[in-house]
Design an enzyme around this catalytic site. Structure first.
Site, mmCIF file in Angstrom:
data_model
loop_
_atom_site.group_PDB
_atom_site.id
_atom_site.type_symbol
_atom_site.label_atom_id
_atom_site.label_comp_id
_atom_site.label_asym_id
_atom_site.label_seq_id
_atom_site.Cartn_x
_atom_site.Cartn_y
_atom_site.Cartn_z
ATOM 1 C CB SER A 11 -0.857 -0.019 1.268
ATOM 2 O OG SER A 11 -1.465 1.234 1.478
ATOM 3 C CE1 TYR A 61 -4.075 -2.567 5.663
ATOM 4 C CE2 TYR A 61 -3.424 -0.308 5.173
ATOM 5 C CZ TYR A 61 -3.789 -1.565 4.741
ATOM 6 O OH TYR A 61 -3.842 -1.844 3.398
ATOM 7 C CE LYS A 93 -1.659 -4.645 3.582
ATOM 8 N NZ LYS A 93 -1.940 -5.863 2.833
HETATM 9 P P1 NAD Z 1 -11.387 -6.285 1.187
HETATM 10 O O1 NAD Z 1 -11.605 -6.247 2.660
HETATM 11 O O2 NAD Z 1 -12.505 -5.913 0.303
HETATM 12 O O3 NAD Z 1 -10.849 -7.724 0.747
HETATM 13 C C1 NAD Z 1 -10.055 -8.527 1.571
HETATM 14 C C2 NAD Z 1 -10.680 -9.921 1.570
HETATM 15 O O4 NAD Z 1 -9.880 -10.768 2.403
HETATM 16 C C3 NAD Z 1 -12.109 -9.945 2.135
HETATM 17 O O5 NAD Z 1 -12.953 -10.611 1.229
HETATM 18 C C4 NAD Z 1 -11.975 -10.709 3.446
HETATM 19 O O6 NAD Z 1 -13.132 -11.467 3.720
HETATM 20 C C5 NAD Z 1 -10.755 -11.572 3.160
HETATM 21 N N1 NAD Z 1 -10.016 -11.982 4.364
HETATM 22 C C6 NAD Z 1 -9.608 -11.209 5.388
HETATM 23 N N2 NAD Z 1 -8.979 -11.949 6.316
HETATM 24 C C7 NAD Z 1 -8.970 -13.221 5.846
HETATM 25 C C8 NAD Z 1 -8.457 -14.448 6.331
HETATM 26 N N3 NAD Z 1 -7.841 -14.517 7.521
HETATM 27 N N4 NAD Z 1 -8.613 -15.561 5.587
HETATM 28 C C9 NAD Z 1 -9.242 -15.508 4.380
HETATM 29 N N5 NAD Z 1 -9.764 -14.375 3.867
HETATM 30 C C10 NAD Z 1 -9.620 -13.250 4.598
HETATM 31 O O7 NAD Z 1 -10.108 -5.359 0.888
HETATM 32 P P2 NAD Z 1 -9.516 -4.898 -0.512
HETATM 33 O O8 NAD Z 1 -9.765 -3.437 -0.640
HETATM 34 O O9 NAD Z 1 -9.935 -5.808 -1.578
HETATM 35 O O10 NAD Z 1 -7.963 -5.069 -0.203
HETATM 36 C C11 NAD Z 1 -7.228 -6.191 -0.670
HETATM 37 C C12 NAD Z 1 -5.770 -6.033 -0.240
HETATM 38 O O11 NAD Z 1 -5.270 -4.811 -0.768
HETATM 39 C C13 NAD Z 1 -5.563 -5.964 1.263
HETATM 40 O O12 NAD Z 1 -4.377 -6.651 1.554
HETATM 41 C C14 NAD Z 1 -5.391 -4.489 1.525
HETATM 42 O O13 NAD Z 1 -4.612 -4.246 2.674
HETATM 43 C C15 NAD Z 1 -4.679 -4.051 0.272
HETATM 44 N N6 NAD Z 1 -4.869 -2.617 -0.047
HETATM 45 C C16 NAD Z 1 -6.130 -2.108 -0.154
HETATM 46 C C17 NAD Z 1 -6.303 -0.760 -0.438
HETATM 47 C C18 NAD Z 1 -7.678 -0.149 -0.507
HETATM 48 O O14 NAD Z 1 -7.798 1.071 -0.325
HETATM 49 N N7 NAD Z 1 -8.725 -0.901 -0.800
HETATM 50 C C19 NAD Z 1 -5.185 0.062 -0.621
HETATM 51 C C20 NAD Z 1 -3.911 -0.500 -0.524
HETATM 52 C C21 NAD Z 1 -3.765 -1.854 -0.227
HETATM 53 C C1 WQD Z 2 -9.387 10.334 0.664
HETATM 54 C C2 WQD Z 2 -9.554 11.840 0.833
HETATM 55 C C3 WQD Z 2 -9.820 12.498 3.129
HETATM 56 C C4 WQD Z 2 -13.716 10.555 3.716
HETATM 57 C C5 WQD Z 2 -6.955 5.211 2.945
HETATM 58 C C6 WQD Z 2 -5.919 4.534 3.802
HETATM 59 C C7 WQD Z 2 -4.771 4.021 2.950
HETATM 60 C C8 WQD Z 2 -5.267 3.150 1.794
HETATM 61 C C9 WQD Z 2 -6.410 3.783 1.059
HETATM 62 C C10 WQD Z 2 -5.096 0.778 2.305
HETATM 63 C C11 WQD Z 2 -8.771 12.401 2.019
HETATM 64 C C12 WQD Z 2 -11.077 12.807 2.332
HETATM 65 C C13 WQD Z 2 -12.523 11.017 3.163
HETATM 66 C C14 WQD Z 2 -14.728 11.504 4.079
HETATM 67 C C15 WQD Z 2 -13.301 13.272 3.287
HETATM 68 N N1 WQD Z 2 -5.754 1.871 2.232
HETATM 69 N N2 WQD Z 2 -12.333 12.345 2.954
HETATM 70 N N3 WQD Z 2 -14.485 12.830 3.836
HETATM 71 O O1 WQD Z 2 -7.129 8.281 3.674
HETATM 72 O O2 WQD Z 2 -6.216 8.577 1.320
HETATM 73 O O3 WQD Z 2 -6.374 6.323 2.283
HETATM 74 O O4 WQD Z 2 -7.413 4.271 1.959
HETATM 75 O O5 WQD Z 2 -3.921 0.531 2.202
HETATM 76 O O6 WQD Z 2 -3.918 3.313 3.794
HETATM 77 O O7 WQD Z 2 -5.435 5.472 4.741
HETATM 78 O O8 WQD Z 2 -8.442 7.479 1.653
HETATM 79 O O9 WQD Z 2 -10.784 7.631 0.890
HETATM 80 O O10 WQD Z 2 -10.290 7.770 3.368
HETATM 81 O O11 WQD Z 2 -9.661 9.678 1.893
HETATM 82 O O12 WQD Z 2 -13.139 14.471 3.096
HETATM 83 O O13 WQD Z 2 -15.796 11.149 4.584
HETATM 84 O O14 WQD Z 2 -10.927 12.117 1.112
HETATM 85 O O15 WQD Z 2 -9.571 13.501 4.064
HETATM 86 O O16 WQD Z 2 -8.326 13.680 1.645
HETATM 87 P P1 WQD Z 2 -6.997 7.769 2.312
HETATM 88 P P2 WQD Z 2 -9.882 8.075 1.976
#
Ligand code: NAD
Ligand code: WQD
Length: 341
Positions: free
Chosen positions: A126, A150, A154
Site C-alpha cells: 500500500s 495497519y 504492510k
Molecule cells: P477487502 O476487505 O474488500 O478484501 C479482503 C478480503 O480478504 C475480504 O474478502 C476478506 O473477507 C478476506 N479476508 C480477510 N482476512 C482473511 C483471512 N484470515 N482468511 C481468508 N480471507 C480473509 O479489501 P480490498 O480493498 O480488496 O484489499 C485487498 C488487499 O489490498 C488488502 O491486503 C489491503 O490491505 C490491500 N490494499 C487495499 C487498499 C484499498 O484502499 N482498498 C489500498 C492499498 C492496499
Molecule cells: C481520501 C480523501 C480524506 C472521507 C486510505 C488509507 C490508505 C489506503 C487507502 C489501504 C482524504 C477525504 C474522506 C470523508 C473526506 N488503504 N475524505 N471525507 O485516507 O487517502 O487512504 O485508503 O492501504 O492506507 O489510509 O483514503 O478515501 O479515506 O480519503 O473528506 O468522509 O478524502 O480527508 O483527503 P486515504 P480516503
C-alpha cells in the site's frame, strides 16, 4: 498450458475484480476467502460476468492444514495475496487482530507455498508505507515510514518477503503498492461493498448520491492544495486488477524461467482533490452531492500521488480509466445495489 493462480481474499473488493481480469486473460483461478469482509453473493456475480464456473474454497488463510490440502490437490503456479484487514482506524483499536490476520496469514501462506515449491507471489502492499511523503509524485525509493498498525503490517509484510527472497533465490515476488482504489466493474455486478458507514471517500460519496447518507463531511478545506481539500491518486479498480495480471504474468514469464522480483507503485500518476471527486460524481449521477467542510481528520496528509513510471517500464502497464469512468462505474454499482450485496 494454462497457469493456475490462487487468490487469497478473492471475494473482496480488489480480489473479485482481479479474479475477473485473470479469467479474461486465460488463467485458471482458485479463490480462497473466509468472508470476514465480503459476501458469498460475489461468487455468483463473478460467475455471471465471466460466464465461468468458479473454483472457490471458503476458509482462513491462517489455516495451515487447509492450505496444505489445496496445494496438494492442485498444481498451483503462483499466489496473489489480498487477504488482510484494511481499516486504518480499526487497526489502532485492535492491533493484535491486525498483526494476527495480516502477518500470520502471510507467514502461513509462504510456509505452505515453500513446502509445495510454489515460490511466485504477488503481495498487496500500500502507498501507506510512504507515510507523509517529503515530496510528490512518490517514487518507489522514497523513505518508508508509517504510523498505524495497519501500515506497519504492510511494511513488515514487505520486510518478511525481502528476507525470504534473500534466503532462497527461487522466490519471485511482486510488491504492489496501491494508491487509492475506487470505481467498480462496468457490469455494475461487483464493486466496493463496505460494511456499516464507509470510512473512505468514494463509497461515502456513492452512498450520499443514492440517498443512504445525508451529506459528505469534507475533512479540511485549508490544506496547501489548489482548492484547499485533500489530494489523492485515485485508481480505477479494473486498472488495478489488470496491473495484477501484468505482475503475475511478468513473474511467471510464460515459458521461460521467469523474471525476478520487483516493487512498483500502482497509481494513476496524478492528484485529484475531494472537491474534484464530488463534482465528477455529481456529473455521473445527475444529482447534487451535499457537503460541508469540517476540521481535518487526524492522520491525513495534504497530498499524495504516485510516480507510476516504473510499473509502466517493468510491466508495460498504466492506468487508462479516468475520473469520469471511475464515477460512472461507481454510480452504476451503487445504484444497482443500494444496500450492497
Ligand atoms: P477487502 O476487505 O474488500 O478484501 C479482503 C478480503 O480478504 C475480504 O474478502 C476478506 O473477507 C478476506 N479476508 C480477510 N482476512 C482473511 C483471512 N484470515 N482468511 C481468508 N480471507 C480473509 O479489501 P480490498 O480493498 O480488496 O484489499 C485487498 C488487499 O489490498 C488488502 O491486503 C489491503 O490491505 C490491500 N490494499 C487495499 C487498499 C484499498 O484502499 N482498498 C489500498 C492499498 C492496499
Ligand atoms: C481520501 C480523501 C480524506 C472521507 C486510505 C488509507 C490508505 C489506503 C487507502 C489501504 C482524504 C477525504 C474522506 C470523508 C473526506 N488503504 N475524505 N471525507 O485516507 O487517502 O487512504 O485508503 O492501504 O492506507 O489510509 O483514503 O478515501 O479515506 O480519503 O473528506 O468522509 O478524502 O480527508 O483527503 P486515504 P480516503
Amino acid at each position: 498450458m494454462k497457469k493456475t493462480i490462487i487468490l487469497t481474499g478473492a471475494t473482496g473488493y480488489i480480489g473479485s475484480h482481479t479474479w475477473c481480469a485473470l479469467l479474461e486473460a486465460g488463467y485458471d483461478v482458485i479463490g480462497l476467502d473466509n468472508f470476514c469482509n465480503s459476501s458469498m453473493e460475489v461468487i455468483g456475480r463473478i460467475s455471471a460476468i465471466t460466464q465461468s464456473t468458479l473454483n472457490f474454497i471458503e476458509g482462513d488463510v491462517r489455516d495451515a492444514s487447509l492450505l496444505d490440502s489445496i496445494f496438494q490437490q492442485h498444481k498451483i503456479d503462483a499466489a496473489i495475496h489480498f487477504a488482510a484487514l484494511k481499516a486504518v482506524g480499526e487497526s489502532v483499536e485492535k492491533p493484535l487482530t491486525y498483526y494476527d490476520t495480516n502477518l500470520n496469514g502471510l507467514l502461513n501462506l509462504c510456509s505452505v507455498m515453500a513446502r509445495h515449491s510454489v515460490k511466485t507471489l504477488v503481495f498487496s502492499s500500500s502507498a501507506t508505507v510512504y507515510g507523509d511523503p517529503d515530496s510528490v509524485p512518490i517514487k518507489e525509493d522514497a523513505p518508508l515510514r508509517t504510523t498505524s498498525p495497519y501500515g506497519q503490517t504492510k511494511l513488515m509484510g514487505e520486510q518478511i518477503l525481502r528476507d525470504l527472497e534473500h534466503s532462497d533465490r527461487d522466490w519471485k515476488i511482486g510488491y504492489l503498492r496501491y494508491f487509492n482504489p475506487v470505481g467498480a466493474h462496468k457490469s455494475g455486478l461487483i464493486g466496493e461493498n463496505p460494511r456499516g458507514v464507509p470510512n473512505n471517500l468514494m463509497p461515502y460519496v456513492a452512498q450520499v448520491a443514492v440517498g443512504k447518507l445525508e451529506k459528505l463531511r469534507i475533512y479540511g478545506g485549508d490544506y496547501p492544495t489548489p482548492d484547499g481539500t485533500g489530494v489523492r491518486d485515485y485508481i480505477h479498480v479494473m486498472d488495478l486488477a489488470e496491473g495484477h495480471v501484468s505482475a503475475v504474468s511478468h513473474l511467471l514469464d510464460d515459458g521461460a524461467s521467469g523474471n525476478g522480483s520487483f516493487t512498483v507503485n500502482l497509481g494513476a500518476g496524478h492528484g485529484i482533490s475531494v472537491l474534484e471527486v464530488i463534482h465528477a460524481y455529481e456529473k455521473a449521477c445527475g444529482r447534487p452531492i451535499p457537503y460541508e467542510i469540517v476540521p481535518r481528520r487526524s492522520g491525513d496528509v495534504a497530498a499524495y500521488y504516485a510516480d507510476p513510471s516504473l510499473a509502466s517500464e517493468i510491466l508495460d502497464w498504466r492506468a487508462t480509466r479516468g475520473l469520469d469512468v471511475i464515477c460512472s462505474d461507481s454510480w452504476r454499482w451503487q445504484n444497482m445495489n443500494p444496500d450492497g450485496i
